[in-house]
Design a protein around this motif. Structure first.
Motif, PDB file in Angstrom:
ATOM      1  N   SER A   1       0.828  -1.215   0.000  1.00 13.27           N
ATOM      2  CA  SER A   1       0.000   0.000   0.000  1.00 13.27           C
ATOM      3  C   SER A   1       0.862   1.265   0.000  1.00 13.27           C
ATOM      4  O   SER A   1       0.365   2.363  -0.204  1.00 13.27           O
ATOM      5  N   MET A   2       2.181   1.115   0.217  1.00  8.75           N
ATOM      6  CA  MET A   2       3.078   2.286   0.278  1.00  8.75           C
ATOM      7  C   MET A   2       3.795   2.548  -1.036  1.00  8.75           C
ATOM      8  O   MET A   2       4.478   3.558  -1.170  1.00  8.75           O
ATOM      9  N   VAL A   3       3.684   1.636  -2.025  1.00  9.93           N
ATOM     10  CA  VAL A   3       4.577   1.716  -3.196  1.00  9.93           C
ATOM     11  C   VAL A   3       3.815   1.873  -4.509  1.00  9.93           C
ATOM     12  O   VAL A   3       2.590   1.707  -4.567  1.00  9.93           O
ATOM     13  N   ASP A   4       4.595   2.159  -5.588  1.00 11.52           N
ATOM     14  CA  ASP A   4       4.020   2.328  -6.930  1.00 11.52           C
ATOM     15  C   ASP A   4       4.468   1.230  -7.894  1.00 11.52           C
ATOM     16  O   ASP A   4       4.117   1.258  -9.071  1.00 11.52           O
ATOM     17  N   GLY A   5       5.280   0.294  -7.405  1.00 16.70           N
ATOM     18  CA  GLY A   5       5.747  -0.792  -8.266  1.00 16.70           C
ATOM     19  C   GLY A   5       6.488  -1.829  -7.453  1.00 16.70           C
ATOM     20  O   GLY A   5       6.764  -1.634  -6.263  1.00 16.70           O
ATOM     21  N   VAL A   6       6.801  -2.949  -8.110  1.00 14.92           N
ATOM     22  CA  VAL A   6       7.351  -4.107  -7.393  1.00 14.92           C
ATOM     23  C   VAL A   6       8.550  -4.672  -8.145  1.00 14.92           C
ATOM     24  O   VAL A   6       8.530  -4.792  -9.371  1.00 14.92           O
ATOM     25  N   VAL A   7       9.599  -5.039  -7.377  1.00 18.27           N
ATOM     26  CA  VAL A   7      10.707  -5.824  -7.931  1.00 18.27           C
ATOM     27  C   VAL A   7      10.479  -7.256  -7.457  1.00 18.27           C
ATOM     28  O   VAL A   7      10.517  -7.533  -6.255  1.00 18.27           O
ATOM     29  N   LEU A   8      10.207  -8.163  -8.414  1.00 18.14           N
ATOM     30  CA  LEU A   8       9.956  -9.574  -8.080  1.00 18.14           C
ATOM     31  C   LEU A   8      11.266 -10.344  -8.236  1.00 18.14           C
ATOM     32  O   LEU A   8      11.826 -10.419  -9.322  1.00 18.14           O
ATOM     33  N   LEU A   9      11.741 -10.897  -7.138  1.00 21.44           N
ATOM     34  CA  LEU A   9      13.025 -11.598  -7.137  1.00 21.44           C
ATOM     35  C   LEU A   9      12.776 -13.100  -7.222  1.00 21.44           C
ATOM     36  O   LEU A   9      11.992 -13.640  -6.439  1.00 21.44           O
ATOM     37  N   VAL A  10      13.415 -13.771  -8.177  1.00 19.49           N
ATOM     38  CA  VAL A  10      13.220 -15.229  -8.343  1.00 19.49           C
ATOM     39  C   VAL A  10      14.597 -15.894  -8.407  1.00 19.49           C
ATOM     40  O   VAL A  10      15.488 -15.433  -9.114  1.00 19.49           O
ATOM     41  N   ASP A  11      14.751 -16.987  -7.654  1.00 23.07           N
ATOM     42  CA  ASP A  11      16.007 -17.730  -7.631  1.00 23.07           C
ATOM     43  C   ASP A  11      16.219 -18.424  -8.982  1.00 23.07           C
ATOM     44  O   ASP A  11      15.321 -19.087  -9.497  1.00 23.07           O
ATOM     45  N   ALA A  12      17.435 -18.303  -9.542  1.00 24.41           N
ATOM     46  CA  ALA A  12      17.724 -18.840 -10.882  1.00 24.41           C
ATOM     47  C   ALA A  12      17.708 -20.361 -10.922  1.00 24.41           C
ATOM     48  O   ALA A  12      17.698 -20.953 -12.004  1.00 24.41           O
ATOM     49  N   SER A  13      17.706 -21.015  -9.757  1.00 28.83           N
ATOM     50  CA  SER A  13      17.646 -22.473  -9.748  1.00 28.83           C
ATOM     51  C   SER A  13      16.265 -22.965  -9.304  1.00 28.83           C
ATOM     52  O   SER A  13      15.653 -23.811  -9.948  1.00 28.83           O
TER      53      SER A  13
ATOM     54  N   ALA B   1      -3.046  -7.762  -8.047  1.00 30.83           N
ATOM     55  CA  ALA B   1      -4.381  -7.291  -7.632  1.00 30.83           C
ATOM     56  C   ALA B   1      -4.357  -5.787  -7.379  1.00 30.83           C
ATOM     57  O   ALA B   1      -5.344  -5.089  -7.616  1.00 30.83           O
ATOM     58  N   ALA B   2      -3.198  -5.281  -6.914  1.00 30.78           N
ATOM     59  CA  ALA B   2      -3.081  -3.838  -6.658  1.00 30.78           C
ATOM     60  C   ALA B   2      -2.707  -3.076  -7.939  1.00 30.78           C
ATOM     61  O   ALA B   2      -2.525  -1.865  -7.902  1.00 30.78           O
ATOM     62  N   ASP B   3      -2.578  -3.813  -9.074  1.00 34.36           N
ATOM     63  CA  ASP B   3      -2.262  -3.231 -10.381  1.00 34.36           C
ATOM     64  C   ASP B   3      -0.932  -2.478 -10.372  1.00 34.36           C
ATOM     65  O   ASP B   3      -0.823  -1.360 -10.878  1.00 34.36           O
ATOM     66  N   LEU B   4       0.083  -3.103  -9.765  1.00 41.35           N
ATOM     67  CA  LEU B   4       1.411  -2.475  -9.696  1.00 41.35           C
ATOM     68  C   LEU B   4       2.309  -3.026 -10.800  1.00 41.35           C
ATOM     69  O   LEU B   4       2.295  -4.234 -11.061  1.00 41.35           O
ATOM     70  N   PRO B   5       3.109  -2.180 -11.495  1.00 42.09           N
ATOM     71  CA  PRO B   5       4.042  -2.692 -12.503  1.00 42.09           C
ATOM     72  C   PRO B   5       5.130  -3.533 -11.842  1.00 42.09           C
ATOM     73  O   PRO B   5       5.513  -3.275 -10.698  1.00 42.09           O
ATOM     74  N   VAL B   6       5.603  -4.557 -12.575  1.00 45.31           N
ATOM     75  CA  VAL B   6       6.555  -5.511 -11.994  1.00 45.31           C
ATOM     76  C   VAL B   6       7.848  -5.534 -12.806  1.00 45.31           C
ATOM     77  O   VAL B   6       7.825  -5.527 -14.037  1.00 45.31           O
ATOM     78  N   ILE B   7       8.996  -5.551 -12.077  1.00 51.43           N
ATOM     79  CA  ILE B   7      10.297  -5.822 -12.698  1.00 51.43           C
ATOM     80  C   ILE B   7      10.706  -7.199 -12.192  1.00 51.43           C
ATOM     81  O   ILE B   7      10.698  -7.445 -10.979  1.00 51.43           O
ATOM     82  N   CYS B   8      11.065  -8.114 -13.096  1.00 51.22           N
ATOM     83  CA  CYS B   8      11.491  -9.456 -12.674  1.00 51.22           C
ATOM     84  C   CYS B   8      13.016  -9.483 -12.595  1.00 51.22           C
ATOM     85  O   CYS B   8      13.698  -9.143 -13.569  1.00 51.22           O
ATOM     86  N   VAL B   9      13.551  -9.876 -11.435  1.00 53.23           N
ATOM     87  CA  VAL B   9      14.998 -10.026 -11.267  1.00 53.23           C
ATOM     88  C   VAL B   9      15.293 -11.507 -11.060  1.00 53.23           C
ATOM     89  O   VAL B   9      14.811 -12.113 -10.106  1.00 53.23           O
TER      90      VAL B   9
ATOM     91  N   GLU C   1      13.069   3.628 -14.912  1.00 54.62           N
ATOM     92  CA  GLU C   1      12.299   3.650 -16.169  1.00 54.62           C
ATOM     93  C   GLU C   1      10.944   2.948 -16.032  1.00 54.62           C
ATOM     94  O   GLU C   1       9.987   3.305 -16.723  1.00 54.62           O
ATOM     95  N   THR C   2      10.852   1.914 -15.182  1.00 53.88           N
ATOM     96  CA  THR C   2       9.640   1.079 -15.123  1.00 53.88           C
ATOM     97  C   THR C   2       8.662   1.501 -14.032  1.00 53.88           C
ATOM     98  O   THR C   2       7.454   1.485 -14.225  1.00 53.88           O
ATOM     99  N   ILE C   3       9.198   1.854 -12.860  1.00 52.95           N
ATOM    100  CA  ILE C   3       8.319   2.203 -11.730  1.00 52.95           C
ATOM    101  C   ILE C   3       7.875   3.655 -11.908  1.00 52.95           C
ATOM    102  O   ILE C   3       8.719   4.554 -12.002  1.00 52.95           O
ATOM    103  N   PRO C   4       6.566   3.910 -11.957  1.00 56.00           N
ATOM    104  CA  PRO C   4       6.118   5.294 -12.173  1.00 56.00           C
ATOM    105  C   PRO C   4       6.426   6.183 -10.972  1.00 56.00           C
ATOM    106  O   PRO C   4       6.456   5.712  -9.830  1.00 56.00           O
TER     107      PRO C   4
END
Length: 617
Positions: A94-106, A122-130, A201-204
């Motif tokens: 509820s405090m942010v405008d976007g999300v960094v989604l971290l996923v383990d490479a294995s 559900a909160a309609d936040l843009p996502v960056i996948c790391v 560039e991605t998070i508004p």
């Protein structure tokens, strides 16, 4: 009137499954932004500030840090990866405008990844996948990227949400790149600049209506011995100044005028005093002793409260009461009265929106409801460390009525096991009414299976699962929804060994009884009548005398042999004890010990209760 933007600011949450490296990545981001001096002594995983977080290696509390780079401020919220702390996740988002989604490479996306991503979409936040840990020797980058796309589709993401940027990183090495490295290789860029650039560039930038009056949402609480209660707020519109009079819009609908005595803003890991803050800023304010999460600070001339923060319903409950055992107050416990326990539970409600405390009809016990066993076990463990003595009942599920039918919570369980344990694990979950949804064999000798299991079927599951897989299996679960009551479930197959008198356990008695089962106590441990001292190898309970001493004769004998042949006791942690107990048992928790005991200590009284139950059943 068009909306204005704060181009010098970004608010982003880092979300991931437990142990996928988000706290380590935040460490690297802080170092590379010059947040610490070169010679400054800084712990690893600086955001895991709580003792329990460091011990368990997980994030429990949502925390924020601010990174300053080239005139820009990036506020980073580190959210828990465990579904049991979902209230913290919802507040963080509820405090942010976007999300960094971290996923383990294995490991790829796991249940908690699904849980936090579902909340973000559900909160309609843009996502960056790391894709993190690309340098792991067992990394499988292409397959993991495909699994992330599958997860987005599975969660019915929109076309815009599926079109997310991908950054390849190694948080431990402090490196990130937009170019895909080979499996097991580090990213080709020497620092995290591509990640910072992608965030910008991605998070508004935060947007606001310049004509709107002041509105600041309280999303978290903290406390300081100097300033008292501190409220963490995100300012949605208007300006907040130190010493300003504001309208405090309370949960009950009341509005009160209060003064902001202190205004703080985060810089790296420290809160520093500020004179004023504007839209989009995340600030800490002091001066309102009774402020609660979800409330709003507004313009006193035009108060417009923001909606209250809502969290998922609790799924597990357990009764927490004062310690009623014969050994109460004898082991460093300083807080043993019902009044102190009640005050502490009420204090927990202030900062923890995902738990509830209900009366039980007894003056010394309360029903505490939460997301899962772990969240409740963490509360009990914190209370234990603060000097409280407690009696904790068996975790139960919180049912609800849907369309006139009794329904119970269902969990989505993902297990990774070596192929040879496939049959044993499937059988274990069949008994617990688990339904297999999916099975994937990566061709590496390991199998991943997904089950839908009633939440009560998972109480006590972890211990049996680790025994069946010889400690090699990995299991994670997340709340899925409610389904009609599954009927009777088989509980623990073994009974308890119960002490039939008070005294001190002797090596002689333990040696004679050890073929009856596994003991939780060793020689020299003080026991009392009704205390569970071990696990019976048979299904029923057995009263045993473990204080019996060897008859003395005038023959000399070596007692050393007895201790050599004695099997060491199995010491249970708090979580294991809560998993182990049955309905008629509870856990005695003190700062010095964790014991299992019968709810009714007197053996004759227990027998009478059993006889009555048989007659009525």
């Amino acid at each position: 009137m068009p909306l204005s933007t704060r181009d010098d600011l970004r608010n982003v949450a880092i979300v991931a499954h437990v142990d996928h490296g988000k706290t380590t990545l935040v460490d690297a981001m802080l170092w590379q932004s010059g947040a610490f001096r070169d010679n400054q002594d800084v712990d690893e995983r600086v955001l895991d500030s709580d003792d329990l977080e460091r011990e368990k290696g997980i994030t429990i509390l949502a925390k924020n840090t601010a990174i300053r780079r080239n005139g820009m401020t990036i506020n980073i919220i580190d959210t828990p990866g465990h579904a049991d702390f979902g209230g913290e996740v919802e507040r963080g988002l509820s405090m942010v405008d976007g999300v960094v989604l971290l996923v383990d490479a294995s490991e790829g996306p796991l249940p908690q990844t699904r849980f936090v991503l579902r909340k973000a979409l559900a909160a309609d936040l843009p996502v960056i996948c790391v894709i993190n840990k690309t340098d792991r020797p067992d990394a499988r980058i292409d397959e993991v990227v495909d699994e992330v796309y599958e997860l987005f589709m599975d969660l019915e993401a929109t076309e815009e949400q599926i079109d997310f940027p991908i950054v390849y990183a190694s948080g431990r090495a402090g490196r990130a790149s937009l170019n895909k490295p080979g499996n097991g290789e580090l990213p080709d860029n020497p620092d995290l600049e591509p990640l910072f650039q992608t965030i910008l560039e991605t998070i508004p930038a935060p947007t606001y209506d310049p004509d709107m009056p002041l509105r600041a949402h309280v999303t978290n609480l903290d406390a300081s011995s100097y300033l008292g209660r501190i409220a963490l707020c995100r300012i949605h519109s208007g300006t907040l100044k130190k010493g300003q009079q504001v309208a405090w819009c309370r949960r009950d609908g009341g509005i009160e005028k209060v003064k902001i005595t202190e205004l703080l803003m985060t810089e790296a890991l420290e809160r520093k005093p500020a004179d004023e803050a504007g839209p989009g800023d995340i600030v800490a304010i002091a001066g309102i002793p009774d402020i609660m999460i979800g409330e709003t600070l507004a313009d006193p001339d035009d108060p417009r409260p923001l909606p209250l923060i809502t969290v998922d319903e609790p799924a597990i409950s357990m009764v927490i009461g004062t310690n009623t055992s014969p050994m109460v107050g004898r082991e460093k416990g300083t807080k043993v009265t019902a009044r102190l326990v009640k005050e502490r539970l009420e204090r927990e409600l202030v900062g923890n929106v995902s738990i509830r405390v209900l009366p039980t009809g007894r003056p010394d016990a309360w029903e505490v409801q939460g997301r899962g066993e772990l969240a409740l076990a963490v509360l009990v463990e914190n209370m234990r460390r603060e000097g409280y003595e407690l009696t904790v009942g068996k975790p139960q599920v919180v049912t609800r009525e849907i369309d006139g039918r009794k329904c119970e919570p269902v969990e989505r369980l993902t297990v990774d096991v070596p192929e040879e344990y496939l049959g044993a694990v499937t059988q274990l979950l069949a008994v617990r009414k688990g339904r297999m949804e999916q099975m994937t064999n990566h061709g590496t000798g390991w199998v991943r299976m997904e089950f839908l299991v009633p939440a009560r079927g998972l109480i006590g599951f972890r211990t049996e699962f680790l025994t069946e897989t010889r400690g090699t299996g990995i299991a994670h679960h997340v709340f899925e929804g409610y389904e009609p009551w599954f009927g009777e479930l088989r509980t623990r197959p073994s009974g308890s060994l119960v002490a039939d008198r008070a005294g001190v356990a002797t090596a002689f008695a333990l040696l004679n009884l050890q073929d009856r089962g596994t003991f939780f106590v060793g020689p020299g441990t003080e026991v009392y009548e009704g205390m569970v001292v071990g696990e019976n190898s048979r299904a029923d309970d057995m009263d045993v005398n473990i204080t019996k001493e060897k008859k003395l004769t005038n023959m000399r004998s070596s007692t050393g042999e007895e201790l050599e042949r004695l099997t060491p006791p199995r010491v249970l942690s708090l979580e294991e004890a809560l998993e182990f107990i049955r309905e008629d048992e509870c856990v005695e928790v003190t700062p010095g010990a964790i014991r299992i005991r019968k709810a009714v200590l007197d053996a004759k009284e227990r027998e009478r209760i059993r006889a009555r139950a048989k007659r009525s059943g």
